[in-house]
Design a protein around this motif. Structure first.
Motif, PDB file in Angstrom:
ATOM      1  N   GLN A  71     118.358  41.275   5.267  1.00 28.35           N
ATOM      2  CA  GLN A  71     119.447  41.596   4.349  1.00 28.35           C
ATOM      3  C   GLN A  71     120.641  40.669   4.561  1.00 28.35           C
ATOM      4  OE1 GLN A  71     120.225  45.738   5.037  1.00 28.35           O
ATOM      5  NE2 GLN A  71     118.530  46.429   3.715  1.00 28.35           N
ATOM      6  N   GLN A  72     120.931  40.388   5.845  1.00 29.36           N
ATOM      7  CA  GLN A  72     122.042  39.493   6.127  1.00 29.36           C
ATOM      8  C   GLN A  72     121.775  38.084   5.605  1.00 29.36           C
ATOM      9  OE1 GLN A  72     122.551  39.879  10.333  1.00 29.36           O
ATOM     10  NE2 GLN A  72     123.867  41.706  10.170  1.00 29.36           N
ATOM     11  N   LYS A  73     120.548  37.625   5.764  1.00 28.76           N
ATOM     12  CA  LYS A  73     120.198  36.316   5.225  1.00 28.76           C
ATOM     13  C   LYS A  73     120.375  36.278   3.705  1.00 28.76           C
ATOM     14  CE  LYS A  73     116.908  34.732   8.737  1.00 28.76           C
ATOM     15  NZ  LYS A  73     115.501  34.323   9.005  1.00 28.76           N
ATOM     16  N   GLU A  74     119.901  37.349   3.059  1.00 25.83           N
ATOM     17  CA  GLU A  74     120.023  37.405   1.593  1.00 25.83           C
ATOM     18  C   GLU A  74     121.495  37.424   1.161  1.00 25.83           C
ATOM     19  OE1 GLU A  74     118.490  40.162  -2.168  1.00 25.83           O
ATOM     20  OE2 GLU A  74     118.016  40.709  -0.088  1.00 25.83           O
ATOM     21  N   THR A  75     122.315  38.196   1.913  1.00 30.44           N
ATOM     22  CA  THR A  75     123.751  38.255   1.597  1.00 30.44           C
ATOM     23  C   THR A  75     124.399  36.887   1.748  1.00 30.44           C
ATOM     24  OG1 THR A  75     123.864  40.551   2.315  1.00 30.44           O
ATOM     25  CG2 THR A  75     125.947  39.325   2.183  1.00 30.44           C
ATOM     26  N   ILE A  76     124.055  36.197   2.814  1.00 34.75           N
ATOM     27  CA  ILE A  76     124.613  34.861   3.047  1.00 34.75           C
ATOM     28  C   ILE A  76     124.215  33.913   1.928  1.00 34.75           C
ATOM     29  CG2 ILE A  76     124.510  32.847   4.564  1.00 34.75           C
ATOM     30  CD1 ILE A  76     124.308  34.806   6.925  1.00 34.75           C
ATOM     31  N   MET A  77     122.967  33.962   1.509  1.00 38.93           N
ATOM     32  CA  MET A  77     122.501  33.095   0.428  1.00 38.93           C
ATOM     33  C   MET A  77     123.250  33.398  -0.870  1.00 38.93           C
ATOM     34  SD  MET A  77     120.426  31.025   1.760  1.00 38.93           S
ATOM     35  CE  MET A  77     119.808  30.286   0.242  1.00 38.93           C
ATOM     36  N   ASN A  78     123.435  34.703  -1.171  1.00 43.40           N
ATOM     37  CA  ASN A  78     124.183  35.075  -2.386  1.00 43.40           C
ATOM     38  C   ASN A  78     125.623  34.587  -2.330  1.00 43.40           C
ATOM     39  OD1 ASN A  78     121.938  36.354  -3.434  1.00 43.40           O
ATOM     40  ND2 ASN A  78     122.519  38.383  -2.676  1.00 43.40           N
ATOM     41  N   GLN A  79     126.223  34.719  -1.136  1.00 45.23           N
ATOM     42  CA  GLN A  79     127.603  34.255  -1.001  1.00 45.23           C
ATOM     43  C   GLN A  79     127.704  32.749  -1.176  1.00 45.23           C
ATOM     44  OE1 GLN A  79     128.692  35.826   2.809  1.00 45.23           O
ATOM     45  NE2 GLN A  79     129.335  37.813   1.968  1.00 45.23           N
ATOM     46  N   LYS A  80     126.753  32.023  -0.628  1.00 47.24           N
ATOM     47  CA  LYS A  80     126.745  30.571  -0.815  1.00 47.24           C
ATOM     48  C   LYS A  80     126.615  30.205  -2.291  1.00 47.24           C
ATOM     49  CE  LYS A  80     124.953  29.152   3.694  1.00 47.24           C
ATOM     50  NZ  LYS A  80     123.836  28.469   4.405  1.00 47.24           N
ATOM     51  N   GLU A  81     125.745  30.931  -3.003  1.00 44.45           N
ATOM     52  CA  GLU A  81     125.554  30.662  -4.437  1.00 44.45           C
ATOM     53  C   GLU A  81     126.839  30.968  -5.210  1.00 44.45           C
ATOM     54  OE1 GLU A  81     123.797  29.355  -7.822  1.00 44.45           O
ATOM     55  OE2 GLU A  81     123.045  29.236  -5.758  1.00 44.45           O
ATOM     56  N   THR A  82     127.481  32.077  -4.841  1.00 46.77           N
ATOM     57  CA  THR A  82     128.751  32.422  -5.503  1.00 46.77           C
ATOM     58  C   THR A  82     129.801  31.360  -5.252  1.00 46.77           C
ATOM     59  OG1 THR A  82     128.260  34.781  -5.259  1.00 46.77           O
ATOM     60  CG2 THR A  82     130.560  34.169  -5.683  1.00 46.77           C
ATOM     61  N   ILE A  83     129.875  30.878  -4.013  1.00 42.15           N
ATOM     62  CA  ILE A  83     130.854  29.828  -3.686  1.00 42.15           C
ATOM     63  C   ILE A  83     130.577  28.574  -4.495  1.00 42.15           C
ATOM     64  CG2 ILE A  83     131.619  28.267  -1.859  1.00 42.15           C
ATOM     65  CD1 ILE A  83     131.229  30.617   0.103  1.00 42.15           C
ATOM     66  N   ARG A  84     129.323  28.193  -4.608  1.00 48.40           N
ATOM     67  CA  ARG A  84     128.981  27.004  -5.404  1.00 48.40           C
ATOM     68  C   ARG A  84     129.376  27.191  -6.867  1.00 48.40           C
ATOM     69  NH1 ARG A  84     124.314  26.697  -1.983  1.00 48.40           N
ATOM     70  NH2 ARG A  84     123.141  27.991  -3.458  1.00 48.40           N
ATOM     71  N   GLU A  85     129.123  28.393  -7.413  1.00 49.25           N
ATOM     72  CA  GLU A  85     129.454  28.653  -8.811  1.00 49.25           C
ATOM     73  C   GLU A  85     130.964  28.616  -9.042  1.00 49.25           C
ATOM     74  OE1 GLU A  85     128.756  32.151 -12.200  1.00 49.25           O
ATOM     75  OE2 GLU A  85     127.898  32.314 -10.186  1.00 49.25           O
ATOM     76  N   LEU A  86     131.700  29.252  -8.124  1.00 45.35           N
ATOM     77  CA  LEU A  86     133.166  29.245  -8.264  1.00 45.35           C
ATOM     78  C   LEU A  86     133.727  27.841  -8.119  1.00 45.35           C
ATOM     79  CD1 LEU A  86     134.136  32.453  -6.248  1.00 45.35           C
ATOM     80  CD2 LEU A  86     134.159  32.142  -8.727  1.00 45.35           C
ATOM     81  N   THR A  87     133.168  27.073  -7.196  1.00 42.28           N
ATOM     82  CA  THR A  87     133.625  25.683  -7.036  1.00 42.28           C
ATOM     83  C   THR A  87     133.385  24.869  -8.299  1.00 42.28           C
ATOM     84  OG1 THR A  87     133.145  25.809  -4.668  1.00 42.28           O
ATOM     85  CG2 THR A  87     133.401  23.615  -5.625  1.00 42.28           C
ATOM     86  N   SER A  88     132.221  25.088  -8.919  1.00 42.20           N
ATOM     87  CA  SER A  88     131.905  24.387 -10.168  1.00 42.20           C
ATOM     88  C   SER A  88     132.870  24.763 -11.275  1.00 42.20           C
ATOM     89  CB  SER A  88     130.471  24.697 -10.580  1.00 42.20           C
ATOM     90  OG  SER A  88     130.170  24.119 -11.835  1.00 42.20           O
ATOM     91  N   LYS A  89     133.163  26.088 -11.405  1.00 43.69           N
ATOM     92  CA  LYS A  89     134.103  26.541 -12.436  1.00 43.69           C
ATOM     93  C   LYS A  89     135.492  25.990 -12.206  1.00 43.69           C
ATOM     94  CE  LYS A  89     131.763  30.869 -13.663  1.00 43.69           C
ATOM     95  NZ  LYS A  89     131.870  32.345 -13.706  1.00 43.69           N
ATOM     96  N   LEU A  90     135.913  25.971 -10.940  1.00 42.80           N
ATOM     97  CA  LEU A  90     137.237  25.438 -10.630  1.00 42.80           C
ATOM     98  C   LEU A  90     137.334  23.966 -10.995  1.00 42.80           C
ATOM     99  CD1 LEU A  90     140.023  25.761  -9.390  1.00 42.80           C
ATOM    100  CD2 LEU A  90     139.020  25.297  -7.137  1.00 42.80           C
ATOM    101  N   ALA A  91     136.266  23.229 -10.728  1.00 40.75           N
ATOM    102  CA  ALA A  91     136.265  21.801 -11.087  1.00 40.75           C
ATOM    103  C   ALA A  91     136.371  21.613 -12.593  1.00 40.75           C
ATOM    104  CB  ALA A  91     135.005  21.131 -10.554  1.00 40.75           C
ATOM    105  N   ARG A  92     135.642  22.483 -13.363  1.00 40.24           N
ATOM    106  CA  ARG A  92     135.718  22.374 -14.831  1.00 40.24           C
ATOM    107  C   ARG A  92     137.110  22.729 -15.323  1.00 40.24           C
ATOM    108  NH1 ARG A  92     130.569  24.845 -14.575  1.00 40.24           N
ATOM    109  NH2 ARG A  92     131.448  26.856 -15.195  1.00 40.24           N
ATOM    110  N   CYS A  93     137.721  23.780 -14.749  1.00 36.46           N
ATOM    111  CA  CYS A  93     139.079  24.164 -15.151  1.00 36.46           C
ATOM    112  C   CYS A  93     140.073  23.054 -14.868  1.00 36.46           C
ATOM    113  CB  CYS A  93     139.517  25.436 -14.424  1.00 36.46           C
ATOM    114  SG  CYS A  93     138.639  26.917 -14.980  1.00 36.46           S
TER     115      CYS A  93
END
Length: 427
Positions: A71-93
């Motif tokens: 579960q912890q591994k899955e949570t870490i992976m989801n958080q990494k994906e969220t960080i990548r998505e937010l970073t991408s959105k911030l770059a577009r903004c």
């Protein structure tokens, strides 16, 4: 104790079993420490469960640990994906906010004309509405103050408020123009701009009403018109038309620092001819006088932010013209609309160039600055008469065709009117 098969370390097995026992204690279970050897090919966890006394409890504990790790591994992976998505959105903004509607690069985080960090059109217009409401309240306070205090103090507050309103108008129009350039198809924003302009005009009119109490003590010709920015709606209209003229002299005081070009101090249009009589300086062109759409270039240099007195004379015979700045002749010529009389039944506008009778205004050709003592004669003034006008001599005359009086003009679009005395500008 020795391992039963080569390559197996009993120490490793012992440490792992001790770890599992310690972990089970943390979950509230009873702990037993077991030392055993484990074959090389055998699952350590399975062997541990088989050799443990409380096998079921220990097996449950191991499974829970495994599930927690997964579960912890899955949570870490989801958080990494969220960080990548937010970073991408911030770059577009950042990319979108750094480029305006015309493709020109803007500084990220820069301030807009209202002094706040750039925001959406709705937020900006809401802020403008609040600011205008504040101005209305301050203006009402000024009106009450002027009724209960001295005229000098009231004028001081009025001047300060007028300056604030002029600055606000520049900022409002600049911001709304920017919004409309970015989204030209939004009707609501255009309507809101119209309401803002209407409110500003109303404020200017109310300030003009405050001046009415001073008119009894001020001569009707001691005033100036101020055009603070280029628009296609700010102007003054002369109430009566010009007569037919075979010669003329036009004189006025001007102050401007607009660039490029001060714009159009005045234009006179008649049916069928929008450029019957025009004084204009726009773009990188020198100032010009137009008569019946014929052009003469004038040697005026006036956009230095100082008051200047200018005059232009003209006669229909041979189209002879002369240009005076500050009482001195700066240029002359001929063949300017020769033998063409200035036609009557037209419309004289101050501050705008007419592309049609009474309209067709272009903001790029609008006058920016101050104008005063505008006079027209139906004859050619002499050099001495023009010098007297420029030096405020007691012998100076007023125009016999048009004379500078407050009652002779209608003012539109927020152009403001202030007390002015030419002779004070020369001291």
């Amino acid at each position: 104790m020795r391992a039963t098969k080569s390559g197996i370390s009993w120490r490793l097995s012992l440490l792992f079993i001790l770890f599992l026992g310690s972990s089970s204690q943390n979950f509230g279970g009873q702990t037993q420490f077991i030392c055993t050897s484990v074959p090389k090919d055998m699952d350590i966890c399975a062997a541990t469960v088989q050799n443990s006394v409380p096998g079921e409890d220990l097996k449950t504990t191991v499974m829970q640990l495994r599930e927690t790790v997964l579960q912890q591994k899955e949570t870490i992976m989801n958080q990494k994906e969220t960080i990548r998505e937010l970073t991408s959105k911030l770059a577009r903004c950042e990319s979108q906010s750094g480029t305006d509607a015309g493709g020109r690069r803007k500084e990220f985080g820069s301030k807009n004309t209202m002094g706040d960090v750039s925001r959406g059109p709705a937020d900006t217009l809401a802020q403008l509405s609040q600011t205008l409401q504040s101005l209305k309240q301050r203006l009402e306070n000024l009106e009450q103050y002027s009724r209960s205090n001295s005229t000098v103090q009231a004028n001081s507050l009025k001047d300060l408020l007028q300056s604030k309103i002029d600055d606000l108008e520049k900022q409002v129009l600049s911001r709304v123009n920017s919004i409309e350039e970015g989204k030209p198809g939004l009707r609501n924003e255009t309507e809101q701009r119209g309401r803002v302009e209407s409110t500003l005009t109303s404020l200017h009119h109310r300030i003009t009403d405050l001046e009415k109490g001073q008119r009894e003590s001020r001569p009707l010709d001691k005033f100036q018109l101020t055009f603070p920015l280029r628009t296609n709606y700010m102007y003054a209209k002369v109430k009566k038309s010009l007569p037919e003229m075979y010669a003329l002299t036009v004189c006025m005081w001007l102050k401007s620092n607009a660039s490029p070009g001060v714009g159009t101090p005045f234009s006179y249009a008649v049916p069928g001819q929008a450029n019957e009589l025009v004084l204009i300086e726009w773009g990188n062109n020198p100032m010009e006088i137009l008569i019946n759409d014929k052009v003469a270039k004038l040697p005026f240099l006036i956009n230095d932010g100082k008051w200047h007195h200018i005059c232009v004379t003209w006669t229909t015979r041979d189209g002879v013209w002369e240009a005076f700045q500050d009482g001195v002749m700066r240029g002359s010529g001929e063949n300017l609309a020769p033998y063409h009389p200035i036609k009557p039944h037209g419309l004289l506008i101050l501050g705008q160039e007419q592309d049609m009778l009474g309209g067709g205004f272009d903001a790029t050709q609008a006058f920016v600055g101050d104008l005063a003592n505008f006079h027209i004669w139906d004859r050619k003034l002499s050099i001495g008469e023009i010098y007297n006008l420029a030096t405020c001599s007691s012998k100076a005359q007023v125009g016999n065709v048009f004379s500078w009086l407050e009652t002779s003009l209608d003012i539109y679009g927020g152009a403001s009117k202030w007390t002015f005395e030419a002779c004070r500008q020369l001291n």
